[in-house]
Design a protein around this motif. Sequence first.
Motif, PDB file in Angstrom:
ATOM      1  N   ASP A 177      11.336  14.909 -11.150  1.00  0.00           N
ATOM      2  CA  ASP A 177      12.708  14.940 -11.631  1.00  0.00           C
ATOM      3  C   ASP A 177      13.380  13.629 -11.255  1.00  0.00           C
ATOM      4  O   ASP A 177      12.777  12.753 -10.626  1.00  0.00           O
ATOM      5  CB  ASP A 177      13.461  16.187 -11.148  1.00  0.00           C
ATOM      6  CG  ASP A 177      13.939  16.104  -9.720  1.00  0.00           C
ATOM      7  OD1 ASP A 177      13.508  15.201  -8.976  1.00  0.00           O
ATOM      8  OD2 ASP A 177      14.755  16.956  -9.333  1.00  0.00           O
ATOM      9  N   THR A 178      14.623  13.486 -11.630  1.00  0.00           N
ATOM     10  CA  THR A 178      15.336  12.228 -11.438  1.00  0.00           C
ATOM     11  C   THR A 178      15.428  11.838  -9.971  1.00  0.00           C
ATOM     12  O   THR A 178      15.159  10.691  -9.599  1.00  0.00           O
ATOM     13  CB  THR A 178      16.751  12.326 -12.045  1.00  0.00           C
ATOM     14  OG1 THR A 178      16.642  12.808 -13.385  1.00  0.00           O
ATOM     15  CG2 THR A 178      17.449  10.981 -12.038  1.00  0.00           C
ATOM     16  N   ASN A 179      15.821  12.792  -9.114  1.00  0.00           N
ATOM     17  CA  ASN A 179      16.005  12.416  -7.709  1.00  0.00           C
ATOM     18  C   ASN A 179      14.680  12.102  -7.023  1.00  0.00           C
ATOM     19  O   ASN A 179      14.645  11.319  -6.078  1.00  0.00           O
ATOM     20  CB  ASN A 179      16.842  13.450  -6.937  1.00  0.00           C
ATOM     21  CG  ASN A 179      16.337  14.856  -7.043  1.00  0.00           C
ATOM     22  OD1 ASN A 179      15.129  15.088  -6.920  1.00  0.00           O
ATOM     23  ND2 ASN A 179      17.221  15.804  -7.265  1.00  0.00           N
ATOM     24  N   THR A 180      13.578  12.639  -7.515  1.00  0.00           N
ATOM     25  CA  THR A 180      12.272  12.267  -6.976  1.00  0.00           C
ATOM     26  C   THR A 180      11.929  10.840  -7.369  1.00  0.00           C
ATOM     27  O   THR A 180      11.453  10.052  -6.542  1.00  0.00           O
ATOM     28  CB  THR A 180      11.179  13.236  -7.473  1.00  0.00           C
ATOM     29  OG1 THR A 180      11.493  14.556  -7.025  1.00  0.00           O
ATOM     30  CG2 THR A 180       9.809  12.828  -6.968  1.00  0.00           C
ATOM     31  N   ALA A 181      12.174  10.487  -8.619  1.00  0.00           N
ATOM     32  CA  ALA A 181      11.926   9.117  -9.067  1.00  0.00           C
ATOM     33  C   ALA A 181      12.750   8.133  -8.244  1.00  0.00           C
ATOM     34  O   ALA A 181      12.248   7.081  -7.833  1.00  0.00           O
ATOM     35  CB  ALA A 181      12.230   8.979 -10.555  1.00  0.00           C
ATOM     36  N   VAL A 182      14.003   8.474  -7.968  1.00  0.00           N
ATOM     37  CA  VAL A 182      14.865   7.608  -7.146  1.00  0.00           C
ATOM     38  C   VAL A 182      14.288   7.479  -5.743  1.00  0.00           C
ATOM     39  O   VAL A 182      14.221   6.380  -5.182  1.00  0.00           O
ATOM     40  CB  VAL A 182      16.311   8.144  -7.119  1.00  0.00           C
ATOM     41  CG1 VAL A 182      17.137   7.456  -6.042  1.00  0.00           C
ATOM     42  CG2 VAL A 182      16.974   7.974  -8.488  1.00  0.00           C
ATOM     43  N   ALA A 183      13.852   8.587  -5.149  1.00  0.00           N
ATOM     44  CA  ALA A 183      13.283   8.544  -3.797  1.00  0.00           C
ATOM     45  C   ALA A 183      12.025   7.687  -3.741  1.00  0.00           C
ATOM     46  O   ALA A 183      11.748   7.046  -2.723  1.00  0.00           O
ATOM     47  CB  ALA A 183      12.989   9.957  -3.307  1.00  0.00           C
ATOM     48  N   PHE A 184      11.262   7.637  -4.835  1.00  0.00           N
ATOM     49  CA  PHE A 184      10.064   6.800  -4.883  1.00  0.00           C
ATOM     50  C   PHE A 184      10.398   5.311  -4.820  1.00  0.00           C
ATOM     51  O   PHE A 184       9.601   4.525  -4.332  1.00  0.00           O
ATOM     52  CB  PHE A 184       9.267   7.067  -6.168  1.00  0.00           C
ATOM     53  CG  PHE A 184       8.105   8.004  -6.000  1.00  0.00           C
ATOM     54  CD1 PHE A 184       6.969   7.641  -5.290  1.00  0.00           C
ATOM     55  CD2 PHE A 184       8.143   9.262  -6.565  1.00  0.00           C
ATOM     56  CE1 PHE A 184       5.897   8.495  -5.148  1.00  0.00           C
ATOM     57  CE2 PHE A 184       7.075  10.134  -6.441  1.00  0.00           C
ATOM     58  CZ  PHE A 184       5.957   9.754  -5.719  1.00  0.00           C
ATOM     59  N   ILE A 185      11.551   4.908  -5.333  1.00  0.00           N
ATOM     60  CA  ILE A 185      11.837   3.465  -5.416  1.00  0.00           C
ATOM     61  C   ILE A 185      12.910   2.978  -4.450  1.00  0.00           C
ATOM     62  O   ILE A 185      13.101   1.782  -4.305  1.00  0.00           O
ATOM     63  CB  ILE A 185      12.252   3.067  -6.852  1.00  0.00           C
ATOM     64  CG1 ILE A 185      13.605   3.641  -7.237  1.00  0.00           C
ATOM     65  CG2 ILE A 185      11.161   3.428  -7.845  1.00  0.00           C
ATOM     66  CD1 ILE A 185      14.373   2.815  -8.217  1.00  0.00           C
ATOM     67  N   ALA A 186      13.619   3.886  -3.784  1.00  0.00           N
ATOM     68  CA  ALA A 186      14.723   3.487  -2.911  1.00  0.00           C
ATOM     69  C   ALA A 186      14.224   2.644  -1.743  1.00  0.00           C
ATOM     70  O   ALA A 186      13.222   2.973  -1.098  1.00  0.00           O
ATOM     71  CB  ALA A 186      15.456   4.717  -2.391  1.00  0.00           C
ATOM     72  N   GLU A 187      14.914   1.574  -1.493  1.00  0.00           N
ATOM     73  CA  GLU A 187      14.576   0.683  -0.390  1.00  0.00           C
ATOM     74  C   GLU A 187      14.706   1.438   0.929  1.00  0.00           C
ATOM     75  O   GLU A 187      15.721   2.076   1.193  1.00  0.00           O
ATOM     76  CB  GLU A 187      15.496  -0.546  -0.408  1.00  0.00           C
ATOM     77  CG  GLU A 187      15.202  -1.558   0.657  1.00  0.00           C
ATOM     78  CD  GLU A 187      13.833  -2.201   0.512  1.00  0.00           C
ATOM     79  OE1 GLU A 187      13.353  -2.720   1.521  1.00  0.00           O
ATOM     80  OE2 GLU A 187      13.253  -2.206  -0.577  1.00  0.00           O
ATOM     81  N   GLY A 188      13.658   1.375   1.742  1.00  0.00           N
ATOM     82  CA  GLY A 188      13.671   2.028   3.045  1.00  0.00           C
ATOM     83  C   GLY A 188      13.494   3.540   2.999  1.00  0.00           C
ATOM     84  O   GLY A 188      13.710   4.208   4.003  1.00  0.00           O
ATOM     85  N   SER A 189      13.096   4.077   1.880  1.00  0.00           N
ATOM     86  CA  SER A 189      12.955   5.529   1.728  1.00  0.00           C
ATOM     87  C   SER A 189      11.831   6.077   2.607  1.00  0.00           C
ATOM     88  O   SER A 189      10.657   5.795   2.363  1.00  0.00           O
ATOM     89  CB  SER A 189      12.668   5.883   0.266  1.00  0.00           C
ATOM     90  OG  SER A 189      12.312   7.244   0.149  1.00  0.00           O
ATOM     91  N   PRO A 190      12.183   6.890   3.613  1.00  0.00           N
ATOM     92  CA  PRO A 190      11.133   7.518   4.411  1.00  0.00           C
ATOM     93  C   PRO A 190      10.445   8.642   3.644  1.00  0.00           C
ATOM     94  O   PRO A 190       9.350   9.054   3.989  1.00  0.00           O
ATOM     95  CB  PRO A 190      11.891   8.066   5.623  1.00  0.00           C
ATOM     96  CG  PRO A 190      13.277   8.308   5.122  1.00  0.00           C
ATOM     97  CD  PRO A 190      13.527   7.250   4.069  1.00  0.00           C
TER      98      PRO A 190
END
Length: 134
Positions: free
Chosen positions: A5-18
């Motif tokens: 989903d959208t928020n998963t895609a964002v979490a994949f690319i976010a800088e510093g995402s643990p």
Amino acid sequence: MINLDTNTAVAFIAEGSPVRYELRAFVKKQQMVIAQTAFNEFINIVQYSAGSLEQTRANRFLQRVIIVQDNPSAAARTLRPTRSLDVNDIIILGTGDEMGIVTMTADAKAVRAASSQGVNFNVYLHLPYSLTGR
């Protein structure tokens, strides 16, 4: 295959995402798909909120994801939108349901709202992580 989903895609690319490492470990070598609605939301978020590092990561990420046509399941189409479950949630979760695959999401509220209406989606829930603008 795994539906993102959208928020998963964002979490994949976010800088510093643990969360990214957890998501990668779950996906392993499975093919990732993203419904057209989720793709459109993702592109909009990246265009307006991502920094240069995140935009670069988004471009690499999109080379590894297949965009699929929105096709929510019959069960998903019975759902009524609520404050916690909007039309796009129904389309994205329902597309994964129609494909018979797990949908990765951080939107526990939408999953609970669907469940309260009698529709249980096969999901992998994870913590959300936003773009940093870097």
